[in-house]
Design an enzyme around this catalytic site. Sequence first.
Site, PDB file in Angstrom:
ATOM      1  N   SER A   1     -10.448  -0.853   6.602  1.00 30.15           N
ATOM      2  CA  SER A   1      -9.135  -1.210   5.119  1.00 30.15           C
ATOM      3  C   SER A   1      -8.468  -2.009   4.806  1.00 30.15           C
ATOM      4  O   SER A   1      -8.152  -1.965   3.486  1.00 30.15           O
ATOM      5  CB  SER A   1      -8.380   0.947   5.356  1.00 30.15           C
ATOM      6  OG  SER A   1      -8.966   1.758   5.159  1.00 30.15           O
TER       7      SER A   1
ATOM      8  N   SER B   1     -10.020   1.605   2.710  1.00 31.99           N
ATOM      9  CA  SER B   1      -9.412   2.265   1.726  1.00 31.99           C
ATOM     10  C   SER B   1      -8.168   1.419   0.786  1.00 31.99           C
ATOM     11  O   SER B   1      -7.356   2.147   0.112  1.00 31.99           O
ATOM     12  CB  SER B   1      -8.590   3.478   2.556  1.00 31.99           C
ATOM     13  OG  SER B   1      -7.650   3.008   3.151  1.00 31.99           O
TER      14      SER B   1
ATOM     15  N   LYS C   1       1.044  -0.826  -0.105  1.00 28.23           N
ATOM     16  CA  LYS C   1      -0.227  -0.286   0.077  1.00 28.23           C
ATOM     17  C   LYS C   1       1.046   0.916  -0.387  1.00 28.23           C
ATOM     18  O   LYS C   1       1.740   0.974   0.964  1.00 28.23           O
ATOM     19  CB  LYS C   1      -0.982   0.080   0.962  1.00 28.23           C
ATOM     20  CG  LYS C   1      -1.674   1.514   1.389  1.00 28.23           C
ATOM     21  CD  LYS C   1      -2.620   1.087   2.644  1.00 28.23           C
ATOM     22  CE  LYS C   1      -4.124   2.005   2.469  1.00 28.23           C
ATOM     23  NZ  LYS C   1      -4.826   1.592   3.629  1.00 28.23           N
TER      24      LYS C   1
HETATM   25  N1  GLN Z   1     -13.269   3.722   5.856  1.00 29.26           N
HETATM   26  C1  GLN Z   1     -12.397   4.101   7.227  1.00 29.26           C
HETATM   27  C2  GLN Z   1     -12.087   5.606   6.908  1.00 29.26           C
HETATM   28  O1  GLN Z   1     -12.248   6.498   5.752  1.00 29.26           O
HETATM   29  C3  GLN Z   1     -11.650   3.083   7.405  1.00 29.26           C
HETATM   30  C4  GLN Z   1     -10.442   3.285   6.759  1.00 29.26           C
HETATM   31  C5  GLN Z   1      -9.159   2.803   7.226  1.00 29.26           C
HETATM   32  O2  GLN Z   1      -9.183   1.972   8.012  1.00 29.26           O
HETATM   33  N2  GLN Z   1      -8.293   3.245   6.679  1.00 29.26           N
HETATM   34  O3  GLN Z   1     -11.473   5.716   8.398  1.00 29.26           O
END
Ligand code: GLN
Length: 425
Positions: free
Chosen positions: A127, A103, A28
């Site tokens: 995410s 994400s 990532k």
């Molecule tokens: N969708 C969640 C957020 O936007 C989780 C994102 C993540 O785990 N980085 O914060």
Amino acid sequence: MSYNVYISEESVDGDSDGPLAGRTVAVKDNISTEGVRTTCGSAMLEDYVPPYDATVVERLKDAGATVSGKTNMDEFGMGTTNETSAFGPVENPVAEGRVPGGSSGGSAAAVAAGEADLALGSDTGGSVRCPAAFCGVVGIKPTYGLVSRYGLVAYANSLEQIGPFAPTVEEAAELLEVIAGPDEHDATTRDAREEGTDYDFAAAADGDVEGLEIGVPTELLDGADEGVVETFWDAIAELEAQGASYHEVDLPSLEHAVEAYYVIAMSEASSNLARFDGVRYGQSGGYEGNWNESFAKAREEGFGEEVKRRVLLGTYALSAGYHDKYYKKAQDARAWVKQDFDEALDDADVLASPTMPIPPMKLGESLDDPMKMYLADCNTTPVNLANLPAISVPAGETDEGPVGLQLIGPAFGEKTIIRAGSALA
Ligand code: GLN
């Protein structure tokens, strides 16, 4: 078709031997790679090249893996669909016209499309698990402190962990084995051996669920899509057929988890992202005699809309008059969620739910309604609030795409969720 999974497709070879020799791992793009651009999916860091490797990347290289590239992601990890990326959305390789989840969408899609054998993502509020569920692969969010965050660009540091993606539970466990363990560069890491367990994660993927007791929090089924709920119960029936049993539990705190999560995540983000001032990293705001104007210009130009929204809301929640009303309340809710989970895990080996309450959304439909997107995280965020480990394994499909089963374990109970998950994938 590439599905836009990579932001930088630059491969880096590791040592010639080791447990991951001959395997490719997509990383990532919020995980630092020495000499390879690390953008966090943001225009702010479009040209940023870190001078050092994250601890997990060092460990990948030592284990013989080849890093296949840096994967697309929601900007700074803020999103559930991968559509907040400054580098364009990723398409779900197994559900045409739909999002891969976020994400860490690029990492999950890379594995689902066969563009990498394995991948790393980060999970602040789901995410890793969300894109694993949407792309029909396995994803693990480790116990807070199992994996070093050194070199992970912070979004909400008290919540996040780096975690593996793979086609099977056993392979995800192998990758976890490589990246886990204490690190002198991250004081929040712990040694699993001092927590009464060890690092033999891959060996735990033996599929043995005889006698396993599963708790099903009813709150995590409320309001979920019908097809998702059906697929979930089919997966539970499959585990029962293999010797597990289940009971339902009520965890009233979970109804408040997503709200508490967003207050805490945005508050931490507003502080963590203060470092992007256009002086030390990335996009410059120039200088015409006033530093405040120059910081503002860099941030105005470098950050996308979702990031700005969160920095503003986080700053608001932490401000003098509102700290007690929002931030402190959210911390109280966090403690309550943790307590509820701990009690439920006294009577169950694992807790189970659908990973996501909905199937993958259609591309282009989510950004207009941030609230709806936040609520899609209702099943994943409580786990981060409680710092517990969880795995998402493919449970089946609806007409709209794959469905993931989430299994949550006690702190440092990775082997238990790996064993249970491996009965299905
Ligand atoms: N969708 C969640 C957020 O936007 C989780 C994102 C993540 O785990 N980085 O914060």
